[in-house]
Enzyme design. Structure first.
Site, PDB file in Angstrom:
ATOM      1  N   LYS A 152       0.829  -1.197   0.000  1.00  0.00           N
ATOM      2  CA  LYS A 152       0.000   0.000   0.000  1.00  0.00           C
ATOM      3  C   LYS A 152       0.867   1.252   0.000  1.00  0.00           C
ATOM      4  O   LYS A 152       0.571   2.229  -0.702  1.00  0.00           O
ATOM      5  CB  LYS A 152      -0.916   0.003   1.230  1.00  0.00           C
ATOM      6  CG  LYS A 152      -1.715   1.294   1.388  1.00  0.00           C
ATOM      7  CD  LYS A 152      -2.641   1.250   2.598  1.00  0.00           C
ATOM      8  CE  LYS A 152      -3.398   2.569   2.736  1.00  0.00           C
ATOM      9  NZ  LYS A 152      -4.371   2.531   3.845  1.00  0.00           N
ATOM     10  N   HIS A 290      -9.113 -30.454 -33.251  1.00  0.00           N
ATOM     11  CA  HIS A 290     -10.127 -29.440 -32.926  1.00  0.00           C
ATOM     12  C   HIS A 290     -10.982 -29.864 -31.729  1.00  0.00           C
ATOM     13  O   HIS A 290     -12.208 -29.789 -31.753  1.00  0.00           O
ATOM     14  CB  HIS A 290     -10.999 -29.137 -34.136  1.00  0.00           C
ATOM     15  CG  HIS A 290     -10.228 -28.613 -35.309  1.00  0.00           C
ATOM     16  ND1 HIS A 290      -9.556 -27.414 -35.269  1.00  0.00           N
ATOM     17  CD2 HIS A 290      -9.994 -29.127 -36.531  1.00  0.00           C
ATOM     18  CE1 HIS A 290      -8.951 -27.212 -36.428  1.00  0.00           C
ATOM     19  NE2 HIS A 290      -9.191 -28.244 -37.212  1.00  0.00           N
TER      20      HIS A 290
END
Length: 535
Positions: A152, A290
């Protein structure tokens, strides 16, 4: 005892923050002494805790114990060490503000410009098989508090949570300090680190609540780290990357042994191949194109090289579609299998291991991607799928380990119960159809697919496609359907193609019509009572 006072003009309106005081508390001691040496050489005060302080001190470097800063001893078996204003005020003071500098002076607290913290090894402890209080004691409290406070306050503090960042910090110490952009990047990593840690803890607590009679979690957090950017996604205009999930042990954790870099589609197909191959208990190979199988097979009985046998039999199902396919083997790839693939164009092969001689053969195919699964690979217990605005979570669709015993309870609705060999074929087909996109129809002979119908918008078209793909091999084969037949027209196509036995879930309002068609043709039909949709 407060450390040295700092001149606030060093911080205000400046990008570079010199490092004068560092708080170091790590469970992972990798490269710790190299860092300590650099800090000591630069005259940085090192404040530390517990075993970290002992390690640094034993190496001959000066250390200030955190208890001398807080005036409070480490207590409760180390549960309380750094949770103190003398520590957190030094982490959170924004020295761009004169009032914060003034308050630190009044309190006799010195700020930190560098915090090096990594957390208790919670994930590793769980992975070791520990349980109960042994795991709970590895839930870090003070560590995440220090990390978050420092992140922070990244305008003033550099927070380091991994030894990977030590070289950059050592360079910053030697060249005058950390830059704002560097501290911001470190803060981002720090918040990701604590988020991943909390996710692991939450998952451990939730794991015991996923019983059949308990609701799925009310809150779900999934944490993943980017492993690599990919060239593109499904198509060249789409950006893509692969991420590894905390605690994951799947295709994302596989080691690439050779070949071009993996693509988005390669990963999708490789994962689908694993799904198909590892449903089988015997040595098995799945070939995917696929995201759909174009061949699945187990080894022929008494095969000298079972995995090579499984590959040849899977390839025979649809050699045309297998061109450019992705292959998964559920056993180590042998020299014989590699030789069988010498003249077959293949994109990816994924397996638990590769024989050295097989790797020598594959080395001739420079672009072929080889993926070795992690040693702890196992099929996932839950499936997650993103949808717009949210995600779906479900139990993974898995077959019971005693599927042969379960099959004995299938409902025989037409024909006679076949011999063991035929039942083995039906069980194989039933398992194989789970890996095929719905609507799924699988034709099989001798525990190898001979025709597959997948992804059609109606089941009768899938039946036609499976028969067409199988050709003459359809006659005398068995069929599996991933869901019930809504009409008798689907079974009629299979029966006309020469299918002698069918396994399907049942449950249609027209089951009687379907059963009568099978009975009229003298075809065996089983109802399993369970479907295996795969969308």
């Amino acid at each position: 005892m407060a450390g040295p006072r700092h001149d606030p003009t060093l911080y205000r309106d400046r990008d570079i923050v010199p490092i004068r005081r560092a708080l170091v508390s790590v469970s992972d001691k990798t490269a710790l002494l190299e860092l300590a040496a650099a800090l000591s050489e630069a005259g940085v005060e090192i404040v530390s805790t517990g075993s970290t302080a002992s390690t640094v001190r034993d190496a001959g470097y000066a250390v200030t114990d955190v208890s001398s800063v807080t005036g409070f001893p480490e207590s409760l078996d180390g549960r309380v060490k750094t949770l103190h204003p003398s520590v957190h005020a030094g982490l959170l003071a924004d020295l761009r503000l004169e009032d914060h500098e003034r308050q630190l002076g009044e309190l006799g607290i010195a700020p930190f410009e560098l915090v090096v913290v990594n957390l208790y090894p919670f994930v590793e402890t769980v992975a070791s098989g520990a349980e109960g209080d042994d795991v709970v004691e590895q839930i870090d409290i003070g560590g995440p508090a220090m990390v978050r406070a420092s992140a922070k306050n990244h305008a003033n503090v550099a927070i380091v949570v991994s030894p990977e960042s030590y070289p950059a910090i050592i360079e910053a110490v030697r060249t005058g300090g950390t830059s704002l952009s560097q501290r911001r990047e470190l803060a981002a990593r720090a918040f990701a680190h604590t988020a991943a840690y909390d996710t692991a803890v939450a998952a451990w607590f939730a794991e015991g609540t996923l019983a059949d009679d308990v609701d799925l979690p009310a809150h779900l957090t999934i944490k993943a780290e980017r492993l690599a950017n990919l060239r593109y996604g499904e198509n060249s205009h789409q950006r893509a990357a692969i991420y590894t999930r905390l605690g994951g042990h799947g295709i994302a954790q596989a080691t690439q042994l050779q070949g071009k870099e993996m693509s988005y589609n390669n990963y999708v197909d490789a994962d689908a191949a694993l799904r198909a191959a590892f449903d089988m208990v015997k040595p098995a190979v799945a070939i995917i194109k696929h995201a759909n199988p174009c061949g699945i097979a187990v080894a022929a009985p008494n095969a000298l090289d079972p995995i090579a046998s499984a590959h040849l039999r899977a390839h025979e199902c649809d050699p045309v579609s297998a061109f450019g396919g992705v292959i998964a083997a559920n056993r180590p790839v042998t020299l014989k299998m590699a030789e069988n693939l010498r003249d077959i164009f293949t994109e990816v092969i994924v397996a638990p291991a590769f024989e050295p001689a097989a790797l020598q053969v594959f080395a001739e195919k420079k672009n072929l991607r080889l993926l070795q699964l992690p040693a702890d690979w196992e099929q996932e217990k839950m499936d997650v799928r993103l949808v717009s605005g949210g995600l779906l979570l479900q139990d993974a669709d898995r077959f019971p380990s005693d599927i042969d015993a379960v099959a004995k309870d299938w409902e025989l609705v037409s024909g006679e119960r076949p011999a063991d060999e035929e039942m083995t074929n039906l069980i194989f087909a039933w398992k194989a159809c789970r890996a095929v996109k719905s609507n799924a129809i699988v034709l099989a002979q001798n525990s190898a697919t001979v025709g597959i119908g997948m992804g059609q918008v109606n089941r009768v078209d899938s039946c036609r496609l499976a028969i067409e793909r199988a050709g003459d091999r359809a006659a005398g084969s068995v069929a599996a359907s991933d869901a019930f037949f809504p009409f008798a027209d689907g079974p009629a196509v299979l029966i006309e193609g020469g299918i002698r036995a069918i396994v399907q879930p049942g449950g249609s309002v027209r089951d009687d019509e379907v059963i009568k068609a099978a009975q009229a043709a003298g075809v065996t039909m089983f109802f399993t009572g369970e479907r295996h949709f795969f969308h």
